[in-house]
Motif scaffolding. Sequence first.
Motif, mmCIF file in Angstrom:
data_model
loop_
_atom_site.group_PDB
_atom_site.id
_atom_site.type_symbol
_atom_site.label_atom_id
_atom_site.label_comp_id
_atom_site.label_asym_id
_atom_site.label_seq_id
_atom_site.Cartn_x
_atom_site.Cartn_y
_atom_site.Cartn_z
ATOM 1 N N ALA A 1 -4.213 -18.181 8.956
ATOM 2 C CA ALA A 1 -3.353 -18.981 8.074
ATOM 3 C C ALA A 1 -3.311 -18.377 6.674
ATOM 4 O O ALA A 1 -2.252 -18.348 6.028
ATOM 5 C CB ALA A 1 -3.855 -20.418 8.019
ATOM 6 N N VAL A 2 -4.448 -17.888 6.175
ATOM 7 C CA VAL A 2 -4.473 -17.243 4.857
ATOM 8 C C VAL A 2 -3.633 -15.969 4.871
ATOM 9 O O VAL A 2 -2.922 -15.658 3.906
ATOM 10 C CB VAL A 2 -5.927 -16.940 4.439
ATOM 11 N N ARG A 3 -3.678 -15.233 5.974
ATOM 12 C CA ARG A 3 -2.849 -14.026 6.077
ATOM 13 C C ARG A 3 -1.363 -14.377 6.041
ATOM 14 O O ARG A 3 -0.571 -13.684 5.400
ATOM 15 C CB ARG A 3 -3.186 -13.285 7.376
ATOM 16 N N ALA A 4 -0.994 -15.455 6.731
ATOM 17 C CA ALA A 4 0.402 -15.892 6.686
ATOM 18 C C ALA A 4 0.799 -16.298 5.269
ATOM 19 O O ALA A 4 1.915 -16.017 4.819
ATOM 20 C CB ALA A 4 0.616 -17.060 7.655
ATOM 21 N N GLY A 5 -0.115 -16.963 4.563
ATOM 22 C CA GLY A 5 0.159 -17.332 3.172
ATOM 23 C C GLY A 5 0.357 -16.122 2.288
ATOM 24 O O GLY A 5 1.211 -16.131 1.380
ATOM 25 N N LEU A 6 -0.395 -15.062 2.531
ATOM 26 C CA LEU A 6 -0.223 -13.826 1.753
ATOM 27 C C LEU A 6 1.139 -13.207 2.025
ATOM 28 O O LEU A 6 1.797 -12.707 1.104
ATOM 29 C CB LEU A 6 -1.343 -12.839 2.092
ATOM 30 N N ARG A 7 1.573 -13.252 3.283
ATOM 31 C CA ARG A 7 2.904 -12.712 3.594
ATOM 32 C C ARG A 7 3.994 -13.494 2.863
ATOM 33 O O ARG A 7 4.990 -12.919 2.411
ATOM 34 C CB ARG A 7 3.139 -12.731 5.108
ATOM 35 N N ALA A 8 3.794 -14.804 2.752
ATOM 36 C CA ALA A 8 4.749 -15.605 1.989
ATOM 37 C C ALA A 8 4.717 -15.232 0.504
ATOM 38 O O ALA A 8 5.762 -15.182 -0.162
ATOM 39 C CB ALA A 8 4.442 -17.086 2.168
ATOM 40 N N THR A 9 3.527 -14.952 -0.011
ATOM 41 C CA THR A 9 3.405 -14.533 -1.411
ATOM 42 C C THR A 9 4.095 -13.193 -1.645
ATOM 43 O O THR A 9 4.670 -12.958 -2.711
ATOM 44 C CB THR A 9 1.923 -14.444 -1.805
ATOM 45 N N ASP A 10 4.045 -12.299 -0.655
ATOM 46 C CA ASP A 10 4.738 -11.011 -0.772
ATOM 47 C C ASP A 10 6.219 -11.199 -1.070
ATOM 48 O O ASP A 10 6.814 -10.421 -1.822
ATOM 49 C CB ASP A 10 4.584 -10.210 0.525
ATOM 50 N N GLU A 11 6.810 -12.228 -0.466
ATOM 51 C CA GLU A 11 8.239 -12.458 -0.661
ATOM 52 C C GLU A 11 8.559 -12.830 -2.111
ATOM 53 O O GLU A 11 9.709 -12.726 -2.548
ATOM 54 C CB GLU A 11 8.726 -13.563 0.276
#
Length: 468
Positions: free
Chosen positions: A46-56
Amino acid sequence: MVSILRKAAVAAALSSVIWLTPFAVSAETIFDAMAKAYQNNPDLNAVRAGLRATDEGVAIAKSGYRPQISAALQGTATQLGTEAFPNFQFPRRGTPLVAEQVRTGLATITITQQIFDGFQTLNNVRAAEANVFSSRETLKANEISILLAAAQSYANIARDQRVVSIRKRNMAFLKEQLNAARSRLDVGEGTRTDVSQAEAELAGAQAILANAVSQLKQSEAVYVQIVGDMPKGVKQPAPASRAMPKNLDQAVASGLRDNPTIAAAQYSVDAAGYRVKSAEGTMLPGVVVQGSLSRNTTDRTNGTDTASAAITARLEIPIYQGGAEYGQIRQAKERLGQQRILVDSARAEVQQTIVTANAQLEGALASIIANKAQVNAANMALAGVIEERKVGQRTTLDVLDAQQSVLVAEESLVASQRNAVVASYSLLAAMGRLTIKSQDLQVAEYRSEKHYEAVKDKWFGLRTVDGR
């Protein structure tokens, strides 16, 4: 006789302090548990998915550099009606109407380009990039936390399994003592009190065994939650040895340099600084260029289609916006100050955690040495009390008390060994060294920069990098 008793006691002590449990098929080590947790833990994913969202956020911030294009289509139908007045005569009732339906259309395309916005877009992009770097460090901190949780869960199961084994052996011993007390009562050498004492100890042992089994099941449930799989062939792990510091000073220096929590806080300071500059940019002039192309069509008799094109340059000079701009700048500065304080707080917390973990490790290692000596002495004492009871110098209660001392000593040793394992990995975690590379875990490393590079300059597209 004394020599035989001493050898028996030493053998019993050695069997109780052995670090490794019997090897089982498909046994997994503490490193296997950490590798599984790194790959399977849902909280970490879930934290990795949150980081991908932050990349955007970087791509979103960069949109301020790019043109905005819009199109509009408009259609109108108008019904026109007029009465006919031939020779300018006054119309009579029933005079026919001349009807006409007119259709018009308008198509417009507009392109707007921000030329200068007081460096707001520039600083927004830099703030977004700093947020990405901060989130990467936060991900590393979460990875370390999950690896530590997996190691602790593994050590807990190893401890609880050995406690269950110790208490089962205690049950078997107490059953033998109860049978012996009954046999002595039958031949007139013992008393009913001896039998009752043995029965009471056996009943108590059954209760503590049930508690040990319950604790083991709870530890297994936590293990499944963290690792994502049932434990298999868990063996007593040794304290961490890879990447361990030579002394406390080196541990503290390494932690202050490498701990990702500190790095994340420092990147947050950078992001907050860029937000201050962005807020200040709202008070600077802005330049916008806008171009438009339109076409107006009609089907009216003698009507004419028209087309037009225009380009406009607009200079916007903010003078006063109700005071909101001043409040936003002050707010951004206060948040910058807050982030700087949080860096100091993170450093102090890391140092405290390292010192605590190091103290716990030293205490646990010292306890192991003392507990081993205690187990050895308690077993020898038990063997001696049993022999003395045979010649009438000791009672059944003395034997039961001696066995209780053995039980306490063995469980204390098990607890100390578990504490040493957890403290050693806690020390590595606080230093920022509990990683899949430092522990040579056999699992593919998650590379967060791949997603970032794929999306940071993306202009179009609805699908995510993985095709969703």
